[in-house]
Scaffold this active site. Sequence first.
Site, PDB file in Angstrom:
ATOM      1  N   LEU A  26      35.053  41.948  40.816  1.00 26.66           N
ATOM      2  CA  LEU A  26      36.267  42.639  41.219  1.00 26.66           C
ATOM      3  C   LEU A  26      37.262  42.776  40.081  1.00 26.66           C
ATOM      4  CD1 LEU A  26      36.842  40.930  44.688  1.00 26.66           C
ATOM      5  CD2 LEU A  26      35.667  43.082  44.195  1.00 26.66           C
ATOM      6  N   GLY A  27      37.181  41.901  39.100  1.00 26.43           N
ATOM      7  CA  GLY A  27      38.126  41.954  37.990  1.00 26.43           C
ATOM      8  C   GLY A  27      37.668  41.062  36.868  1.00 26.43           C
ATOM      9  N   ALA A  30      40.467  37.658  29.965  1.00 23.11           N
ATOM     10  CA  ALA A  30      40.069  37.070  28.692  1.00 23.11           C
ATOM     11  C   ALA A  30      39.106  35.905  28.875  1.00 23.11           C
ATOM     12  CB  ALA A  30      41.320  36.612  27.930  1.00 23.11           C
ATOM     13  N   PHE A  31      39.353  35.036  29.835  1.00 20.53           N
ATOM     14  CA  PHE A  31      38.505  33.865  30.052  1.00 20.53           C
ATOM     15  C   PHE A  31      38.173  33.678  31.530  1.00 20.53           C
ATOM     16  CE2 PHE A  31      40.675  32.982  26.055  1.00 20.53           C
ATOM     17  CZ  PHE A  31      39.598  32.632  25.242  1.00 20.53           C
ATOM     18  N   GLU A  33      36.855  35.734  35.508  1.00 24.03           N
ATOM     19  CA  GLU A  33      36.452  36.867  36.320  1.00 24.03           C
ATOM     20  C   GLU A  33      36.797  36.580  37.770  1.00 24.03           C
ATOM     21  OE1 GLU A  33      32.672  39.170  34.375  1.00 24.03           O
ATOM     22  OE2 GLU A  33      32.240  37.431  35.626  1.00 24.03           O
ATOM     23  N   VAL A  34      36.965  37.635  38.552  1.00 24.81           N
ATOM     24  CA  VAL A  34      37.116  37.512  39.997  1.00 24.81           C
ATOM     25  C   VAL A  34      35.894  38.153  40.637  1.00 24.81           C
ATOM     26  CG1 VAL A  34      38.536  38.012  42.013  1.00 24.81           C
ATOM     27  CG2 VAL A  34      39.624  37.593  39.804  1.00 24.81           C
ATOM     28  N   LYS A  49      37.533  33.066  41.801  1.00 25.30           N
ATOM     29  CA  LYS A  49      38.047  33.202  40.441  1.00 25.30           C
ATOM     30  C   LYS A  49      37.319  32.200  39.568  1.00 25.30           C
ATOM     31  CE  LYS A  49      42.119  33.547  37.595  1.00 25.30           C
ATOM     32  NZ  LYS A  49      41.718  34.861  37.104  1.00 25.30           N
ATOM     33  N   ASP A 141      54.950  37.937  37.422  1.00 20.99           N
ATOM     34  CA  ASP A 141      54.227  39.190  37.177  1.00 20.99           C
ATOM     35  C   ASP A 141      54.096  39.996  38.465  1.00 20.99           C
ATOM     36  OD1 ASP A 141      52.954  41.083  35.613  1.00 20.99           O
ATOM     37  OD2 ASP A 141      50.973  40.192  35.872  1.00 20.99           O
TER      38      ASP A 141
END
Length: 374
Positions: A26-27, A30-31, A33-34, A49, A141
């Site tokens: 899904l995403g 840098a270090f 993934e999802v 995650k 964010d």
Amino acid sequence: MPGAVEGPRWKQAEDIRDIYDFRDVLGTGAFSEVILAEDKRTQKLVAIKCIAKKALEGKEGSMENEIAVLHKIKHPNIVALDDIYESGGHLYLIMQLVSGGELFDRIVEKGFYTERDASRLIFQVLDAVKYLHDLGIVHRDLKPENLLYYSLDEDSKIMISDFGLSKMEDPGSVLSTACGTPGYVAPEVLAQKPYSKAVDCWSIGVIAYILLCGYPPFYDENDAKLFEQILKAEYEFDSPYWDDISDSAKDFIRHLMEKDPEKRFTCEQALQHPWIAGDTALDKNIHQSVSEQIKKNFAKSKWKQAFNATAVVRHMRKLQLGTSQEGQGQTASHGELLTPTAGGPAAGCCCRDCCVEPGSELPPAPPPSSRAMD
């Protein structure tokens, strides 16, 4: 932050894939993934995650405390951390999975959209962020792509994703937090001054602005000039886009997009504003104008985000799970926490064979003068 929190000791797993069936990426960052995954024991869909432990070297103590706090967060408009596993060189955070898709997509698809709709959305965001602030957590964010719908139901609630673990980053790297989405960052962050919960309130003001007109309040092709606009808090309620918007809505935004963080509304103050707590939000249909501007300024072809909510919707519709009931473990999804990188899978990621285009920063919209309505 609250005082030191006990635990939670994450579970050990020889191979995380013995427990979860990985479905889709899904995403990527840098270090980390999802991953969209299914619990083999319960068939529940979750977002996992995956964080490379090498990214956390030297931060283990703060990481334990931060994840413990995340584990305690329980709010109807915030994605939940369900479980934590350690396996090999990674930590796996098992998160709820949202199935309702992205905020902008839903607005564009609606045939009717009003100030009152926007007010209800912002109320949910304010209530959730106030909850975080009361725990001593600053999101840092907030942006539209971190607001995802819980389900495909028409009256679905909104969920805040992608928060909390940013606290694990070096607190001195204020600009690195802002560089991916400069249009939402408070002036004091760009000025590299110490900042507080007030930065989230500024971002909520920016989101409210976009929800009422379809374009961001700050724009320039040149980043330095864009930052100068933000530092001076220079924004306008341009005609004709704001002609049908109430004075109360504009007053609400001015109090949140206040340059001085000491004078800026807190979440608690914003929740008491008549546009949120009263009946000053108009019922006039503004769908055509707002949706046209969203399509121009936040087009999919230009906006490649780190979290792919569309993939979740696709899976949910395929499995006919999009309208699961809240009490039955309906899941919501956690977005990407780390800064996206370009050029391929995440460095040190847990699924290097997955082919996913990483997210990139949100492009600025054209200035108001070039946004002539068709």
